[in-house]
Scaffold this motif. Structure first.
Motif, PDB file in Angstrom:
ATOM      1  N   ALA A 110      21.740  10.538  13.510  1.00 16.94           N
ATOM      2  CA  ALA A 110      22.977  10.767  12.755  1.00 16.94           C
ATOM      3  C   ALA A 110      23.381   9.481  12.040  1.00 16.94           C
ATOM      4  CB  ALA A 110      24.085  11.205  13.700  1.00 16.94           C
ATOM      5  N   LEU A 111      23.868   9.619  10.839  1.00 16.05           N
ATOM      6  CA  LEU A 111      24.304   8.481  10.036  1.00 16.05           C
ATOM      7  C   LEU A 111      25.834   8.557   9.963  1.00 16.05           C
ATOM      8  CD1 LEU A 111      21.677   9.011   7.190  1.00 16.05           C
ATOM      9  CD2 LEU A 111      21.484   7.474   9.151  1.00 16.05           C
ATOM     10  N   ASP A 121      27.928   3.989   8.233  1.00 16.74           N
ATOM     11  CA  ASP A 121      28.351   2.914   9.121  1.00 16.74           C
ATOM     12  C   ASP A 121      27.356   2.740  10.261  1.00 16.74           C
ATOM     13  OD1 ASP A 121      30.615   2.392   7.628  1.00 16.74           O
ATOM     14  OD2 ASP A 121      31.862   3.803   8.773  1.00 16.74           O
ATOM     15  N   ASN A 122      27.339   1.544  10.796  1.00 15.17           N
ATOM     16  CA  ASN A 122      26.499   1.234  11.958  1.00 15.17           C
ATOM     17  C   ASN A 122      27.327   1.245  13.235  1.00 15.17           C
ATOM     18  OD1 ASN A 122      23.813   0.825  10.942  1.00 15.17           O
ATOM     19  ND2 ASN A 122      24.656  -0.885   9.787  1.00 15.17           N
ATOM     20  N   PRO A 123      26.745   1.430  14.392  1.00 14.95           N
ATOM     21  CA  PRO A 123      25.315   1.669  14.583  1.00 14.95           C
ATOM     22  C   PRO A 123      24.948   3.130  14.328  1.00 14.95           C
ATOM     23  CG  PRO A 123      26.426   1.762  16.695  1.00 14.95           C
ATOM     24  CD  PRO A 123      27.480   1.447  15.664  1.00 14.95           C
ATOM     25  N   LEU A 124      23.685   3.358  13.970  1.00 12.46           N
ATOM     26  CA  LEU A 124      23.193   4.724  13.902  1.00 12.46           C
ATOM     27  C   LEU A 124      23.323   5.357  15.288  1.00 12.46           C
ATOM     28  CD1 LEU A 124      19.891   4.407  11.840  1.00 12.46           C
ATOM     29  CD2 LEU A 124      22.220   4.736  11.025  1.00 12.46           C
ATOM     30  N   ALA A 125      23.587   6.641  15.313  1.00 17.78           N
ATOM     31  CA  ALA A 125      23.684   7.347  16.586  1.00 17.78           C
ATOM     32  C   ALA A 125      22.511   8.311  16.692  1.00 17.78           C
ATOM     33  CB  ALA A 125      25.001   8.122  16.656  1.00 17.78           C
ATOM     34  N   MET A 333      17.304  25.886   6.395  1.00 16.92           N
ATOM     35  CA  MET A 333      18.667  25.466   6.047  1.00 16.92           C
ATOM     36  C   MET A 333      19.679  26.040   7.024  1.00 16.92           C
ATOM     37  SD  MET A 333      19.153  23.519   3.369  1.00 16.92           S
ATOM     38  CE  MET A 333      20.621  23.863   2.398  1.00 16.92           C
ATOM     39  N   GLN A 334      19.426  27.294   7.436  1.00 20.16           N
ATOM     40  CA  GLN A 334      20.378  27.968   8.324  1.00 20.16           C
ATOM     41  C   GLN A 334      20.427  27.333   9.710  1.00 20.16           C
ATOM     42  OE1 GLN A 334      18.918  31.977   7.890  1.00 20.16           O
ATOM     43  NE2 GLN A 334      20.513  32.503   6.413  1.00 20.16           N
ATOM     44  N   ALA A 335      19.378  26.618  10.092  1.00 23.99           N
ATOM     45  CA  ALA A 335      19.381  25.969  11.403  1.00 23.99           C
ATOM     46  C   ALA A 335      20.292  24.740  11.422  1.00 23.99           C
ATOM     47  CB  ALA A 335      17.957  25.561  11.786  1.00 23.99           C
ATOM     48  N   LEU A 336      20.584  24.174  10.256  1.00 24.36           N
ATOM     49  CA  LEU A 336      21.266  22.875  10.194  1.00 24.36           C
ATOM     50  C   LEU A 336      22.759  22.980  10.492  1.00 24.36           C
ATOM     51  CD1 LEU A 336      19.655  21.403   6.942  1.00 24.36           C
ATOM     52  CD2 LEU A 336      18.997  20.981   9.317  1.00 24.36           C
ATOM     53  N   SER A 337      23.277  21.974  11.198  1.00 28.35           N
ATOM     54  CA  SER A 337      24.720  21.826  11.359  1.00 28.35           C
ATOM     55  C   SER A 337      25.326  21.435  10.017  1.00 28.35           C
ATOM     56  CB  SER A 337      25.018  20.740  12.394  1.00 28.35           C
ATOM     57  OG  SER A 337      24.626  19.477  11.871  1.00 28.35           O
ATOM     58  N   ASP A 338      26.642  21.524   9.905  1.00 26.37           N
ATOM     59  CA  ASP A 338      27.300  21.153   8.649  1.00 26.37           C
ATOM     60  C   ASP A 338      26.947  19.727   8.254  1.00 26.37           C
ATOM     61  OD1 ASP A 338      28.422  23.628   8.659  1.00 26.37           O
ATOM     62  OD2 ASP A 338      30.425  22.968   9.274  1.00 26.37           O
ATOM     63  N   ALA A 339      26.986  18.807   9.234  1.00 23.51           N
ATOM     64  CA  ALA A 339      26.720  17.399   8.913  1.00 23.51           C
ATOM     65  C   ALA A 339      25.270  17.186   8.495  1.00 23.51           C
ATOM     66  CB  ALA A 339      27.062  16.517  10.115  1.00 23.51           C
ATOM     67  N   ALA A 340      24.345  17.879   9.168  1.00 23.09           N
ATOM     68  CA  ALA A 340      22.930  17.718   8.820  1.00 23.09           C
ATOM     69  C   ALA A 340      22.648  18.317   7.441  1.00 23.09           C
ATOM     70  CB  ALA A 340      22.051  18.386   9.876  1.00 23.09           C
TER      71      ALA A 340
END
Ligand SMILES: [Zn+2]
Length: 488
Positions: A110-111, A121-125, A333-340
């Protein structure tokens, strides 16, 4: 003696021997509800077989599965219905071995606070995808996979136990230990090795707890890698690497078993390369300057082949950095969360490469050509998509995309399928049990609508995935993670 169990949601009454019933009853409700074919005997009738060895497909076959194994393969015929047997009429379908995914993660990167200009922003999660990833892999044909670097190693080990116990759906797992990494400022969830003794201790500790492979990462030193290789090999375990601080030739001489990311991260020609230190271009310069057939390429490939070092092709993660490539398919695409999904769309609208900003399309083509040269020289090429959130590379869907990209690289469809199936099994030393469709092997296979040997895009039409003879419903498994990949 026979007993009967009713499989919920599948409307199949299963009458089985006691041993078979125990095998099915071992599946718990969370797994059982995705089972489409649960009888102890299955006949896949009138189906085309791509057996995973790279030979031409064979039309109109009957494939018999019993007790979790492939028992007979014979000419297509109509078989009379019988007790405890499911007969699937598969005219117009192909069966191929289950995918053996060799760069398949169980996490997402996640970014934080990503914006449309790809600032974050850092750190990456690195959240675990313990829920979504195993389902997506299994749904889309992956029956065995290596986790290729773990972040929550205990979680991955528990997941493996739950899958083997039938409590959760998912592929068989080769759990890789925590990344063996030197100092870095990107991934705060990775331990920084303090030297060779730490590398040895880390390998020993995790091998004692059930880890079955290891992965060296970008900033490891040669001495640390040497210590890790020695400790892993002492236990008969293998170690791969996504390297930068160590060149491919150095790693081969040290005794590494596998190198990740095709020829993308070899740094031997990078002008600023210093011993034990990652270079600025992280291998882009070397890839750009190493054409297939050149003296440097021939020497490198000869070294890798003579040291029996495999290469893992991860074309999907590099395709994600190239502009104007095909969009993700709808089901992915349908598998992705909103953020992804947002990250994927930002990435597509403003493609970014590594810091060097070299010609990403040309590098992808160069890597494909080197992968083919490696295979032509007798090298063992493996495949895995590297699903890390880098622009929509998704478990399972990404494995299928990797096969399509191997065909774009110039392999025939059946060769590409072999790279993604039997080659992985050979690397794992499990080629007697998995990786091809042959009598006596585990019934791990995917049922595909169409003919990927002539139209490779048909590899996306996986409808049922058999693992140990149990047939899982792909669309149900995919449907269960809708909107979740990227979240948990
Ligand atoms: Zn990776």
């Amino acid at each position: 003696m026979r007993s009967c169990v009713s499989l919920s949601l599948s409307a199949v009454l299963v009458c089985a021997s006691v041993a078979d019933a125990q095998r099915l009853e071992a599946l718990r409700p969370e797994t059982l509800k995705y089972v489409r074919v649960g009888t102890p005997n299955v006949i896949l009738e009138h189906v085309q077989v791509i057996d995973g060895t790279g030979v031409a497909p064979v039309a109109d076959q009957n494939v018999y599965l019993s007790g979790g194994k492939i028992t007979t393969i014979s000419a297509g015929a109509d078989v009379a219905a019988s007790k405890a047997t499911t007969i699937l009429d598969l005219r117009g379908y192909t069966v191929a071995p289950g995918i053996v995914g060799m760069h398949n993660h169980l996490f997402y990167i996640a970014l934080p606070n990503l914006d449309a200009d790809w600032n974050f922003d850092n750190p990456l999660a690195i959240p675990q995808m313990t829920f979504s990833a195993p389902r997506l892999y299994l749904a889309n044909g992956v029956t065995t996979m290596r986790t290729t670097g773990s972040v929550e190693t205990y979680t991955d080990l528990e997941l493996k136990r739950a899958i083997e116990a039938g409590t959760l759906p998912g592929p068989h797992l080769d759990v890789t230990g925590p990344y063996l990494q030197g100092p870095n400022d990107i991934f705060i969830q990775m331990h920084t090795l303090t030297g060779p003794e730490d590398a040895r201790q880390t390998v020993d500790y995790w091998a004692d707890r059930g880890v079955t492979s290891f992965k060296a990462y970008m900033h490891i030193t040669r001495d640390e890698l040497r210590a890790a290789v020695r400790a892993a090999h002492k236990r008969g375990l293998k170690i791969t690497g996504h390297l930068c601080s160590i060149t491919y030739e150095e790693a081969a001489e040290i005794g590494i078993d596998d190198l990740e990311h095709g020829f993308f991260v070899n740094t031997e020609l990078d002008p600023d390369k210093k011993a034990d230190t990652c270079s600025d271009s992280q291998g882009d310069y070397t890839l750009e300057h190493m054409s297939p057939g050149s003296a440097e390429a021939n020497k490198l490939i000869a070294t890798l082949v003579s040291h029996h070092v495999a290469i893992t092709s991860t074309l999907p993660v590099f395709e994600a950095g190239v502009p104007d490539r095909p969009p993700l398919r709808v089901a992915a695409m349908q598998a992705l969360s909103d953020a992804a999904r947002e990250a994927y769309l930002y990435r597509r609208s403003r493609p970014v490469g590594k810091p060097s900003h070299r010609d990403a399309a040309a590098l992808l083509r160069r890597d494909m050509d080197l992968e083919r040269a490696f295979v032509a020289a007798g090298g063992l090429l493996l495949a895995g998509p590297d699903p890390t959130g880098n622009g929509g590379v998704i478990p399972g869907f990404g494995d299928q995309r990797g096969i399509e990209l191997l065909v774009e690289a110039g392999f025939t469809p059946v060769e590409a399928i072999r790279i993604a199936t039997l080659n992985g099994a050979i690397y794992l030393g499990r080629q007697d049990q998995i990786g091809s469709i042959a009598t006596g092997k585990n019934a791990d296979l995917m049922v595909i609508k169409g003919d990927p040997a002539t139209t490779i895009a048909d590899i996306e039409n996986v409808e049922i995935v058999f693992k140990d003879g149990v047939g899982y419903d792909s669309s149900k498994l995919n449907g269960s993670v809708r909107g979740r990949y990227g979240e948990y």
